[in-house]
Design a protein around this motif. Structure first.
Motif, PDB file in Angstrom:
ATOM      1  N   VAL A 156       0.866  -1.185   0.000  1.00 41.40           N
ATOM      2  CA  VAL A 156       0.000   0.000   0.000  1.00 41.40           C
ATOM      3  C   VAL A 156       0.902   1.234   0.000  1.00 41.40           C
ATOM      4  CG1 VAL A 156      -1.937   1.198   1.104  1.00 41.40           C
ATOM      5  CG2 VAL A 156      -1.706  -1.273   1.414  1.00 41.40           C
ATOM      6  N   CYS A 157       0.743   2.091  -1.022  1.00 47.33           N
ATOM      7  CA  CYS A 157       1.559   3.306  -1.153  1.00 47.33           C
ATOM      8  C   CYS A 157       3.051   2.995  -1.044  1.00 47.33           C
ATOM      9  CB  CYS A 157       1.154   4.362  -0.125  1.00 47.33           C
ATOM     10  SG  CYS A 157      -0.530   4.952  -0.316  1.00 47.33           S
ATOM     11  N   GLY A 158       3.458   1.864  -1.621  1.00 45.02           N
ATOM     12  CA  GLY A 158       4.871   1.499  -1.620  1.00 45.02           C
ATOM     13  C   GLY A 158       5.322   0.777  -0.365  1.00 45.02           C
ATOM     14  N   VAL A 159       4.430   0.590   0.602  1.00 44.30           N
ATOM     15  CA  VAL A 159       4.783  -0.157   1.826  1.00 44.30           C
ATOM     16  C   VAL A 159       4.436  -1.631   1.610  1.00 44.30           C
ATOM     17  CG1 VAL A 159       4.441  -0.385   4.328  1.00 44.30           C
ATOM     18  CG2 VAL A 159       4.215   1.872   3.246  1.00 44.30           C
ATOM     19  N   GLN A 160       5.468  -2.491   1.608  1.00 45.30           N
ATOM     20  CA  GLN A 160       5.267  -3.930   1.411  1.00 45.30           C
ATOM     21  C   GLN A 160       4.616  -4.533   2.664  1.00 45.30           C
ATOM     22  OE1 GLN A 160       6.148  -5.221  -1.613  1.00 45.30           O
ATOM     23  NE2 GLN A 160       5.082  -7.104  -0.998  1.00 45.30           N
ATOM     24  N   LEU A 161       3.599  -5.397   2.475  1.00 43.48           N
ATOM     25  CA  LEU A 161       2.905  -6.014   3.616  1.00 43.48           C
ATOM     26  C   LEU A 161       3.017  -7.534   3.539  1.00 43.48           C
ATOM     27  CD1 LEU A 161      -0.311  -3.767   3.693  1.00 43.48           C
ATOM     28  CD2 LEU A 161       1.642  -3.686   5.260  1.00 43.48           C
ATOM     29  N   PRO A 162       2.915  -8.222   4.675  1.00 41.95           N
ATOM     30  CA  PRO A 162       2.992  -9.684   4.653  1.00 41.95           C
ATOM     31  C   PRO A 162       1.816 -10.294   3.891  1.00 41.95           C
ATOM     32  CG  PRO A 162       2.410  -8.893   6.861  1.00 41.95           C
ATOM     33  CD  PRO A 162       2.742  -7.688   6.032  1.00 41.95           C
ATOM     34  N   ALA A 163       2.010 -11.530   3.406  1.00 38.28           N
ATOM     35  CA  ALA A 163       0.937 -12.245   2.704  1.00 38.28           C
ATOM     36  C   ALA A 163      -0.151 -12.629   3.698  1.00 38.28           C
ATOM     37  CB  ALA A 163       1.507 -13.491   2.033  1.00 38.28           C
ATOM     38  N   GLY A 164      -1.344 -12.869   3.192  1.00 35.36           N
ATOM     39  CA  GLY A 164      -2.398 -13.480   3.999  1.00 35.36           C
ATOM     40  C   GLY A 164      -3.266 -12.515   4.785  1.00 35.36           C
ATOM     41  N   LEU A 165      -3.081 -11.200   4.589  1.00 31.17           N
ATOM     42  CA  LEU A 165      -3.942 -10.247   5.307  1.00 31.17           C
ATOM     43  C   LEU A 165      -5.335 -10.241   4.678  1.00 31.17           C
ATOM     44  CD1 LEU A 165      -1.457  -7.256   5.804  1.00 31.17           C
ATOM     45  CD2 LEU A 165      -2.028  -9.085   7.433  1.00 31.17           C
ATOM     46  N   GLN A 166      -6.340  -9.975   5.517  1.00 29.81           N
ATOM     47  CA  GLN A 166      -7.743  -9.980   5.073  1.00 29.81           C
ATOM     48  C   GLN A 166      -8.372  -8.625   5.351  1.00 29.81           C
ATOM     49  OE1 GLN A 166      -8.863 -13.197   7.835  1.00 29.81           O
ATOM     50  NE2 GLN A 166      -9.327 -14.414   6.016  1.00 29.81           N
ATOM     51  N   ASP A 167      -9.615  -8.446   4.862  1.00 29.69           N
ATOM     52  CA  ASP A 167     -10.363  -7.219   5.178  1.00 29.69           C
ATOM     53  C   ASP A 167     -10.511  -7.126   6.699  1.00 29.69           C
ATOM     54  OD1 ASP A 167     -11.938  -4.961   5.182  1.00 29.69           O
ATOM     55  OD2 ASP A 167     -13.467  -5.771   3.834  1.00 29.69           O
ATOM     56  N   GLY A 168      -9.973  -6.063   7.268  1.00 23.97           N
ATOM     57  CA  GLY A 168     -10.096  -5.857   8.714  1.00 23.97           C
ATOM     58  C   GLY A 168      -8.908  -6.351   9.525  1.00 23.97           C
ATOM     59  N   SER A 169      -7.898  -6.934   8.871  1.00 18.67           N
ATOM     60  CA  SER A 169      -6.733  -7.443   9.619  1.00 18.67           C
ATOM     61  C   SER A 169      -5.986  -6.308  10.320  1.00 18.67           C
ATOM     62  CB  SER A 169      -5.733  -8.133   8.683  1.00 18.67           C
ATOM     63  OG  SER A 169      -6.211  -9.383   8.237  1.00 18.67           O
ATOM     64  N   LEU A 170      -5.522  -6.602  11.535  1.00 17.05           N
ATOM     65  CA  LEU A 170      -4.598  -5.698  12.234  1.00 17.05           C
ATOM     66  C   LEU A 170      -3.266  -5.746  11.496  1.00 17.05           C
ATOM     67  CD1 LEU A 170      -3.845  -3.914  14.724  1.00 17.05           C
ATOM     68  CD2 LEU A 170      -3.193  -6.039  15.887  1.00 17.05           C
ATOM     69  N   LEU A 171      -2.709  -4.585  11.156  1.00 20.88           N
ATOM     70  CA  LEU A 171      -1.411  -4.542  10.478  1.00 20.88           C
ATOM     71  C   LEU A 171      -0.296  -4.814  11.481  1.00 20.88           C
ATOM     72  CD1 LEU A 171      -2.207  -1.429   8.265  1.00 20.88           C
ATOM     73  CD2 LEU A 171      -1.823  -3.771   7.445  1.00 20.88           C
ATOM     74  N   PRO A 172       0.815  -5.385  11.024  1.00 26.44           N
ATOM     75  CA  PRO A 172       1.927  -5.673  11.944  1.00 26.44           C
ATOM     76  C   PRO A 172       2.375  -4.413  12.683  1.00 26.44           C
ATOM     77  CG  PRO A 172       2.368  -6.604   9.753  1.00 26.44           C
ATOM     78  CD  PRO A 172       1.108  -5.798   9.638  1.00 26.44           C
ATOM     79  N   SER A 173       2.413  -3.283  11.986  1.00 27.59           N
ATOM     80  CA  SER A 173       2.597  -1.991  12.646  1.00 27.59           C
ATOM     81  C   SER A 173       1.888  -0.947  11.791  1.00 27.59           C
ATOM     82  CB  SER A 173       4.077  -1.677  12.847  1.00 27.59           C
ATOM     83  OG  SER A 173       4.741  -1.705  11.624  1.00 27.59           O
ATOM     84  N   PRO A 174       1.500   0.183  12.388  1.00 28.61           N
ATOM     85  CA  PRO A 174       0.732   1.173  11.630  1.00 28.61           C
ATOM     86  C   PRO A 174       1.537   1.723  10.456  1.00 28.61           C
ATOM     87  CG  PRO A 174       1.158   1.959  13.875  1.00 28.61           C
ATOM     88  CD  PRO A 174       1.713   0.581  13.782  1.00 28.61           C
ATOM     89  N   ILE A 175       0.846   2.004   9.356  1.00 29.36           N
ATOM     90  CA  ILE A 175       1.533   2.491   8.156  1.00 29.36           C
ATOM     91  C   ILE A 175       1.007   3.858   7.729  1.00 29.36           C
ATOM     92  CG2 ILE A 175       2.187   0.207   7.318  1.00 29.36           C
ATOM     93  CD1 ILE A 175      -0.192   0.308   5.380  1.00 29.36           C
TER      94      ILE A 175
END
Ligand code: PZK
Length: 332
Positions: free
Chosen positions: A155-174
């Protein structure tokens, strides 16, 4: 840069002018000592008339929240009574909760600066040089962030881990900034490098750090009230009249902050990743508009119909409940 604010009508009209009015909702009030300068989707901007020059002041603006409500990218024909007051009072409360993080634009939210006709739903603010970036912080993944993640796993160039769903808590805020699009257009995601190119690296770093600090503080406070703050959009301005120790203009928190119009609040008790979360404030509106009872086809491009009285009243209660839960105060 942001567009310079243009008055909607001359300050000294030679001809009697119709007060400009939004396409939907209550007519614009004429406010003595103020000139109307801009209509937003659900808010209005006025400038105080400088008593010495008779011209619109360059130092202050009156931000007026209306009772208009948007859903599915439309301004609805029905207003929600007291919505403007609830959101204004909530924003003012948040400004106070954030003052140790960032100074804010507020000059006065009371008479005599705020006219009687808009009491409770208007704030006189310092006129700032607005930073041309919509600063979005996300603690949970949903909405346009989720869409971008589905296409690129970032998202906006920030790479995120696989397997996130609608509503998932992000590993840290982005920090997921966007461009400020003209009204009626959609904001476009920006990478952090694009923000740096636009405003310079030092200001970009401050915007990112402040946005995340505001999101974290918001979540700390909301968590104690059984509410999750999924994401928020904040806007900053520069006050050249207030240089900091290094001579740079002070960064000031502007616009509205941590309201249901700028942020997604979710009831913590029903949070469940893997499905769309219920909206704290607009769920009754959305459910009715997409039900057969409304007779409205979201994809038709037609404006949505007026809301039934019971949907208006239930939605008004939700805004008041949001204010009272978050602040621990009674809405007067
Ligand atoms: C400003 N908006 C958005 C808000 C609307 C539109 N302190 C400031 N200084 C200069 N400009 C702005 C602000 C603030 N806040 C905010 N556009 C310009 C907006 C409310 C109603 F119609």
């Amino acid at each position: 840069m942001t567009q310079p604010i243009q008055p909607t009508q001359p300050t000294q009209p030679t001809q009697p002018t119709q007060p400009s009015r939004p396409e939907r909702g209550a007519p614009l009030p004429e406010l003595k000592g103020y000139v109307h300068v801009y209509s937003g989707k659900v808010r209005e901007l006025y400038a105080p008339i400088d008593s010495s020059t008779g011209q619109a002041s360059k130092d202050a603006l009156l931000l007026v929240a209306t009772d208009r409500i948007s859903a599915y990218d439309h301004i609805l024909g029905s207003e929600i009574p007291d919505k403007g007051k609830v959101l204004t009072q909530l924003s003012l409360w948040w400004f106070d909760q954030l003052v140790d993080i960032i100074p804010n634009q507020v000059i006065s939210a009371d008479a005599p600066e705020v006219p009687e006709a808009v009491a409770g739903r208007a704030v006189l603010v310092r006129r700032l040089e607005m930073v041309p970036v919509e600063c979005i912080g996300r603690a949970y993944l949903t909405g346009s962030g989720l869409t971008e993640y589905g296409q690129s796993s970032s998202v906006c160039g920030v790479q995120l881990p696989a397997g996130l769903q609608d509503g998932s808590l992000l590993p840290s805020p982005i920090f997921t900034p966007t461009t400020k699009a003209p009204i009626g257009r959609h904001d476009e995601p920006m990478t952090y490098a694009e923000v740096e190119a636009k405003v310079g690296a030092p200001l970009a770093a401050s915007l990112r750090d402040l946005t995340i600090a505001i999101l974290l503080r918001g979540n700390e406070i909301a968590a104690g009230r059984g509410i999750l703050l999924a994401d928020t959009k904040v806007e900053f301005g520069l006050d050249a009249a207030r240089p900091d120790a290094q001579g740079n203009p002070t960064i000031v928190l502007a616009d509205e902050v941590l309201t249901p119009d700028s942020s997604r609040f979710w009831p913590a008790a029903s949070w469940q990743p893997g499905r769309a979360q219920d909206s704290f404030d607009k769920q009754f509106v959305r459910d009715w508009l997409t039900s057969p009872a409304s007779g409205w086809d979201r994809s038709s491009g037609e404006p949505p119909p007026a809301l039934p009285g019971e949907i208006i009243e239930a939605t008004r209660s939700k805004y008041i409940e949001a204010f009272e839960s978050l602040t621990g105060r009674t809405f007067a």
